[in-house]
Design a protein around this motif. Structure first.
Motif, short mmCIF file in Angstrom:
data_model
loop_
_atom_site.label_atom_id
_atom_site.label_comp_id
_atom_site.label_asym_id
_atom_site.label_seq_id
_atom_site.Cartn_x
_atom_site.Cartn_y
_atom_site.Cartn_z
N GLY A 116 -4.74 0.27 -6.97
CA GLY A 116 -5.85 0.10 -6.04
C GLY A 116 -6.54 -1.23 -6.24
N PHE A 117 -6.88 -1.47 -7.49
CA PHE A 117 -7.62 -2.69 -7.82
C PHE A 117 -6.82 -3.95 -7.49
N LEU A 118 -5.52 -3.91 -7.83
CA LEU A 118 -4.70 -5.11 -7.68
C LEU A 118 -4.38 -5.44 -6.23
N PHE A 119 -4.18 -4.39 -5.42
CA PHE A 119 -3.66 -4.66 -4.08
C PHE A 119 -4.71 -4.55 -2.98
N LYS A 120 -5.98 -4.28 -3.38
CA LYS A 120 -6.93 -4.00 -2.31
C LYS A 120 -7.18 -5.23 -1.43
N ASP A 121 -7.21 -6.40 -2.04
CA ASP A 121 -7.45 -7.58 -1.23
C ASP A 121 -6.29 -7.87 -0.30
N LEU A 122 -5.09 -7.61 -0.85
CA LEU A 122 -3.91 -7.87 -0.04
C LEU A 122 -3.85 -6.93 1.17
N PHE A 123 -4.07 -5.65 0.92
CA PHE A 123 -3.88 -4.65 1.98
C PHE A 123 -5.07 -4.59 2.93
N ILE A 124 -6.28 -4.57 2.34
CA ILE A 124 -7.45 -4.30 3.19
C ILE A 124 -8.56 -5.30 2.97
N GLY A 125 -8.23 -6.45 2.32
CA GLY A 125 -9.28 -7.44 2.05
C GLY A 125 -10.03 -7.79 3.33
N HIS A 126 -11.33 -7.83 3.24
CA HIS A 126 -12.13 -8.06 4.45
C HIS A 126 -11.77 -9.39 5.08
N GLY A 127 -11.31 -9.34 6.31
CA GLY A 127 -11.04 -10.58 7.02
C GLY A 127 -9.63 -11.13 6.87
N ASP A 128 -9.08 -11.09 5.63
CA ASP A 128 -7.81 -11.78 5.48
C ASP A 128 -6.62 -10.82 5.40
N TYR A 129 -6.84 -9.56 5.78
CA TYR A 129 -5.72 -8.60 5.72
C TYR A 129 -4.61 -8.98 6.69
N THR A 130 -4.96 -9.65 7.79
CA THR A 130 -3.93 -9.94 8.79
C THR A 130 -2.89 -10.92 8.26
N SER A 131 -3.28 -11.74 7.27
CA SER A 131 -2.31 -12.72 6.79
C SER A 131 -1.14 -12.01 6.10
N PHE A 132 -1.39 -10.85 5.48
CA PHE A 132 -0.28 -10.13 4.88
C PHE A 132 0.50 -9.34 5.93
N TRP A 133 -0.21 -8.57 6.73
CA TRP A 133 0.50 -7.67 7.64
C TRP A 133 1.21 -8.40 8.77
N GLY A 134 0.69 -9.59 9.12
CA GLY A 134 1.36 -10.36 10.17
C GLY A 134 1.45 -9.57 11.46
#
Lengths: 637, 499
Positions: free
Chosen positions: A479-497
């Motif tokens: 949870g702690f490690l991946f939260k920014d990647l998956f649901i980080g406020h604002g920048d989640y779209t950069s991962f999910w594309g």
């Protein structure tokens, strides 16, 4: 590399399934585990590649069906969404493979078991890496089939066989909706490939259809039908009845199929089709309501169950509900995040409970356990980690994902959103209580098992504990490690594309502080409450149950779904079948059809033959009558 | 193409049968090898035919046209993409039947094989006739060997079943004969190719369609004229059931495509709702009836009716997917039902009981059998990755294009299909072994293993790669649909001009 990820498990399955006797139990265990571990490592590499380089690919392997305008390929599609699923599937699968070596050590059919586990992994991978609806359906049915085999693995048990068929048939009900959804997609777009369908969606937003006499927007209909499929696979309310029964299978199966991977396929489907669902607010609301109801329903039932695996099964059902209502409020990435973290802690809980069951020599009733935390120290600690993560204890994985779901529901702002958030909080409280009930009843209090002496209890072998430790690490840190990647406020779209479509960006506000603190507080205070209720003052829950007998019975009998379905569908199908056969086929069609005609001809010919009596005077009389009749006719004419 | 390859396909099994007639009856091994050799050579010829066949054109190929009754009937045969698959199915199933007689036929083996070979000749004849009268002759003559197979080598109630089978099918066919004669009076020819070009006057089509339908509906069989099938299957010996389910039933499906759609498009359009309703009843009704059967063969027989319900449904969607699906479903059902009847035959030979409750727990006694039986069970319930799925899915896709409600109801059949097949399997193979007699039975012997795998391979292969099948039929079906729509449009234009 993608091809290796997919086909190594298949290869392992074929080797172990067909040559298991030849190469021996140990070799087939090693081969299957090794191949899946390789597959998992490659998946991690791809996942890393996707995170750092936005890696995407779509490999076409071969043509499958090419009929008229229908063109379907076998393919492997890698994007952010499928890479997450790849990691979840192969990682949990690899750990379960290794764990099974220990867990199934006394079973005479080890190669067969390993073969099915690997085959399942392959089917699940074809499901998540598909680039079209039909291959998805192939994987969808494939995992259902493997689930059928593995639930019924102990084929001598009547209950296991019944559960296996139930799982398959109930899933078929869901597939019925899913298949219709695919037909409708093909009907509207003339293709079943994701990219083409998704591109054409905006053109049909306003199209309306007449379906079974109802006028409905085409897009809503597609979404509802697809969602019915998702409900079946992900055991949502009304189609959930197979999941608790599926616990008849060996525990590693429950961990892999009925917790971490197959049951999440429904959530995956909704997220994968986010470019469609985003245009159907009606369906999204339905999804929210269904998810919410399931979460609540399953949690209430879990409160009173006594079978350790059934408690966890209902818990799974409930957590899947959370994932759906996250998707329903448009927070697809949060749904995926919860899917991701849930895979770790739920697999951990299942495998941990497997370790307990193993130690208790196949006892599953938590009332027959207790006070063994000193005897099973590692299992005890690992189970507590799993429980903390599941209940959303601060800073463990469930805390980040589950609270995010509740927050987004709240931020959604609509009536359903607030309602979902409220139910979400209440369910979180229930989750905490039933989870701690499980822990306290199994490990604490007094020792209640009469068959095995407490001195005989011993910890599980290392081959079972190591996978648990790895999962525990995931349950703590994922949870702690991946939260920014998956649901980080604002920048989640950069991962999910492009793999997830958000019609309007998710709200980046924060809910008020009291709201943020509410769930963790409830979760924390419920631990001492559970301790008091299930260790200190054990009579209190019983008394409460005695006082509210109808409510208790309602919950113990799982809201009477099974009984209702039995009368409504199973018994009535049998009766109708019998009626069609005995009454219509035999008594009407045959009686008036072939048998009737032949007996009619028989009677008529017997009568006709009586005319040929052989007496001259009778013939003469007939001639006379005939002649006079003819004459009369001619005269009167 | 000068060598009469189709005629040799038709005549070769009969020549084999003639050989058998003059051989000694008690020399069973020779008799069997002669029959097997003949049918195997025939299979090779049909494969060669498939290689020569050009799937990119829709006209009839390998046509042979000989004068028979001067100015009246020609012996005209030829094939297109639709018929060739059925011919290969026939030549593929026949040797399997012949291998399978090992354990099941104890008396008069020679005569039995003669019946099977003659049957093969007639079936191939049906699928390549290009003249209505020739078609009728082959179609009806096929009844006789089947009648004998059930009546002589059948079970206890064989005579009842044989007569029921005979009466049902004959009754339907008589009307077809009348229709064929009327067509001759109306159009002056019974040549199918010419009839395709000429077309048949709209005002006669409805009656003619019904006459053909009455024959095909019985043979399919459609509800409510299906009751002969369970009885026939139950009494027929294993090889007879295999032939009946795999090939005989397919003649009707083929007839619907070739004649009902091809010759009477206007009437087909009129009667489509009727076919839909009967097909849906067949799917749902017989699935429920199958659920309650206590006799394994009856259960599979009823499931055949349900599967054929899908076929008739798909044909009358008049869509590329629907008709292609129907043909694939027929091929698939030919393989799968043959295999299922063989599976029942395997345990019947050992235990002499077809009742489900005789069995239970077989998996621990005969595991190899259980694996193969499972595979065919899954193919029967249409699991993706088996040929059963491709057929069903395409049919439903086609149906959906035409009518939502029909597709929805038909899809329900898929749920029931899973229920009755899995329940059957569970009661026979899983569970505790209570019947002590079962402990002694041996697992599959080599010939049983061989034929079941022989059937399993195409079931799986075409499940993953149906391209060879679809490729063969695609152009023919496309052309058929075009012709169909052309006729419908022409007629509607005529009507509007007249008004």
């Amino acid at each position: 590399m993608e091809i290796a990820i997919l086909f190594l498990p298949l290869l392992a399955s074929i080797i172990s399934g067909f040559f298991g006797k030849l190469i021996g139990d140990r070799s087939s265990e090693i081969i299957t585990s090794l191949f899946v571990v390789i597959s998992a490592s490659l998946s991690l590499f791809i996942f890393y590649n996707v995170i750092s380089n936005q890696y995407e690919s779509n490999i076409v392997l071969a043509t499958w069906i090419n009929s008229g305008s229908l063109n379907v390929n076998w393919s492997i599609k890698i994007d952010a969404l499928s890479s997450v699923m790849l990691v979840v599937v192969t990682l949990v699968s690899a750990l379960v493979h290794i764990y099974s070596i220990g867990y199934m050590s006394h079973d005479p059919h080890k190669p067969r078991f390993m073969a099915f586990l690997s085959l399942f992994t392959f089917a699940m991978l074809t499901l998540v890496t598909s680039d079209n609806f039909l291959q998805l359906f192939f994987g969808w049915e494939g995992v259902g089939l493997c689930s059928y085999f593995l639930i019924g693995f102990w084929f001598k048990r009547e209950t296991a066989n019944a559960a296996a068929i139930k799982a398959f048939v109930v899933n078929r009900v869901g597939d019925f909706g899913f298949a219709l959804g695919i037909f409708l997609i093909f009907y509207l777009f003339g293709t079943v490939n994701y990219s083409e369908v998704f591109a054409l969606i905006p053109q049909i937003i306003d199209k309306e259809l007449f379906f079974l006499g109802i006028q409905i927007k085409a897009i809503d209909l597609i979404c509802i039908l697809l969602f019915i499929g998702a409900m079946g696979k992900s055991a949502q309310i009304f189609l959930h009845t197979w999941l608790p029964d599926a616990m008849e299978g060996p525990t590693p199966v429950s961990a892999l199929i009925h917790a971490a991977t197959m049951v999440t396929a429904g959530v995956f489907l909704v997220v994968r089709c986010s470019p469609i669902f985003e245009y159907s607010p009606v369906t999204l609301n339905i999804i929210t309501v269904v998810g919410m109801t399931t979460a609540f329903f399953a949690a209430t039932v879990a409160l009173v169950q006594n079978d350790i695996k059934k408690i966890i099964a209902y818990s799974t059902c409930s957590q899947l509900g959370y994932m759906f209502f996250a998707a329903g409020v448009g927070a697809y990435n949060v749904a995926m995040f919860h899917l991701f973290t849930h895979a770790f802690f739920k697999a951990l809980l299942f495998l941990g409970s497997g370790s307990i069951i193993h130690s208790f020599k196949d006892e599953q009733n938590i009332n027959e356990m207790g006070a063994v935390y000193k005897k099973l120290p590692y299992t005890w600690i690992l189970m507590i980690i799993g429980t903390l993560a599941l209940t959303g204890f601060p800073f463990l994985s469930g805390f980040y994902s589950k609270d995010a779901i509740i927050e987004f529901a709240y931020l959604k702002g609509s009536t359903t959103g607030y309602y979902a958030a409220g139910v979400g909080i209440l369910t979180a409280l229930f989750t905490s209580i039933y989870s701690w009930r499980l822990i306290f009843k199994t490990f604490h209090g007094s020792y209640n098992n009469k068959k095995i002496k407490i001195e005989e209890m011993h910890e599980s072998p290392l081959v079972m504990l190591v996978p648990l430790v790895i999962l525990a690490i995931g349950a703590i840190f994922s949870g702690f490690l991946f939260k920014d990647l998956f649901i980080g406020h604002g920048d989640y779209t950069s991962f999910w594309g492009d793999s997830i479509k958000f019609l309007s960006p998710l709200s980046s506000e924060h809910p008020p502080l009291w709201f943020l603190l509410l769930t963790p507080t409830l979760v924390m205070i419920s631990i001492p409450i559970a301790y008091y209720l299930f260790v200190k003052n054990k009579e209190l829950p019983n008394q409460f149950a005695q006082l509210n007998k109808p409510l208790y019975n309602f919950l113990v009998n799982k809201w009477y779904f099974d009984e209702l379905y039995n009368i409504l569908f199973i018994q009535s199908s049998k009766k109708i079948g019998l009626f069609f056969w005995k009454s219509i086929d035999v008594k009407i069609i045959d009686k008036f059809g072939p048998d009737g005609i032949s007996s009619l001809i028989k009677t008529l010919s017997i009568k006709a033959s009586k005319f040929q009596s052989g007496f001259i005077y009778q013939y003469a009389f007939m001639i006379l009558i005939g002649f006079s009749a003819l004459l009369t006719f001619l005269i009167l004419k | 193409m000068n060598f009469p390859i189709l005629s040799s396909l038709i005549i070769l099994p009969t020549i084999g049968a003639l050989f058998l007639m003059f051989s000694k009856e008690n020399n069973t091994t020779t008799v069997k090898y002669v029959a097997l050799f003949t049918s195997f050579v025939n299979f090779l010829i049909s494969i060669y035919l498939w290689v020569l066949f050009d799937p990119s054109i829709s006209i009839f190929q390998f046509v042979e046209d000989r004068e028979w009754l001067k100015g009246f009937i020609n012996y005209k045969i030829g094939i297109d993409g639709i018929s060739i698959l059925f011919i290969i199915l026939t030549t593929f199933i026949t040797p399997i039947c012949i291998i399978s007689v090992n354990n099941s036929i104890k008396k008069r083996l020679r005569d039995f094989l003669i019946s099977i070979l003659i049957m093969e000749s007639l079936m191939i004849g049906v699928f390549c006739s290009l003249d209505l009268v020739i078609f009728y002759l082959f179609f009806e003559a096929g009844l006789i060997p089947m009648f004998l197979i059930i009546g002589i080598w059948g079970g206890e109630r064989r005579v009842y079943s044989a007569f029921k089978f005979f009466l049902y099918t004959l009754l339907g066919s008589v009307l077809m004969l009348v229709a064929i004669i009327s067509i001759y009076w109306i159009s002056g020819t019974t040549d199918i190719v010419k009839l395709y070009e000429l077309g048949i006057d709209g005002k006669y089509q409805n009656l003619l369609w019904l006459a053909f339908f009455s024959s095909f509906a019985v043979k399919t069989p459609m509800w409510p004229v299906h009751t002969w099938l369970p009885d026939a299957h139950v009494e027929a010996p294993t090889a007879g059931s295999v032939l009946l389910a795999a090939i005989l039933l397919k003649m009707a499906g083929y007839g619907f495509i070739r004649f009902s759609l091809g010759l009477f498009p206007l009437a087909s359009e009129v009667f489509t709702p009727l076919v839909y309703i009967l097909s849906l009843i067949a799917i749902i009704y017989t699935s429920l009836v199958a659920l309650m059967q206590e006799d394994m063969k009856k259960l599979i027989a009823y499931s055949s009716v349900a599967h054929m319900g899908f076929v008739t449904l798909g044909i009358f969607t008049i869509t590329q997917q629907g008709i292609e699906g129907s043909i694939i479903q027929m091929i698939s059902h030919g393989l799968v039902s043959a295999a299922l009847f063989l599976c029942v035959g395997v345990v019947y030979d050992r235990m002499h009981s077809r009742l489900i409750n005789t069995y239970g727990g077989l998996v621990s006694v005969i595991p190899k059998y259980s694996v193969l039986f499972m595979l065919f069970t899954l193919a029967a319930l249409g699991l993706p990755g088996t040929s059963g799925f491709i057929g069903e899915f395409l049919i439903l896709m086609g149906a959906f294009k035409d009518n939502f409600l029909v597709a929805v109801i038909a899809s329900l059949g898929v749920i029931f299909g899973a229920a009755y097949m899995l329940w059957l399997y569970r009661r026979v193979v899983f569970g505790d072994l209570n019947n002590k007699d079962l402990l002694k039975i041996p697992d599959l012997n080599n010939s049983e293993k061989f034929i079941l795998w022989l059937l399993a391979i195409p079931v799986l292969f075409f499940g993953f790669y149906p391209e060879p099948l679809i490729n063969t039929i695609e152009v023919s079906i496309k052309d058929l649909i075009e012709m169909y729509n052309f006729n419908i449009n022409k007629y509607t234009q005529e009507v509007s001009i007249n008004e």
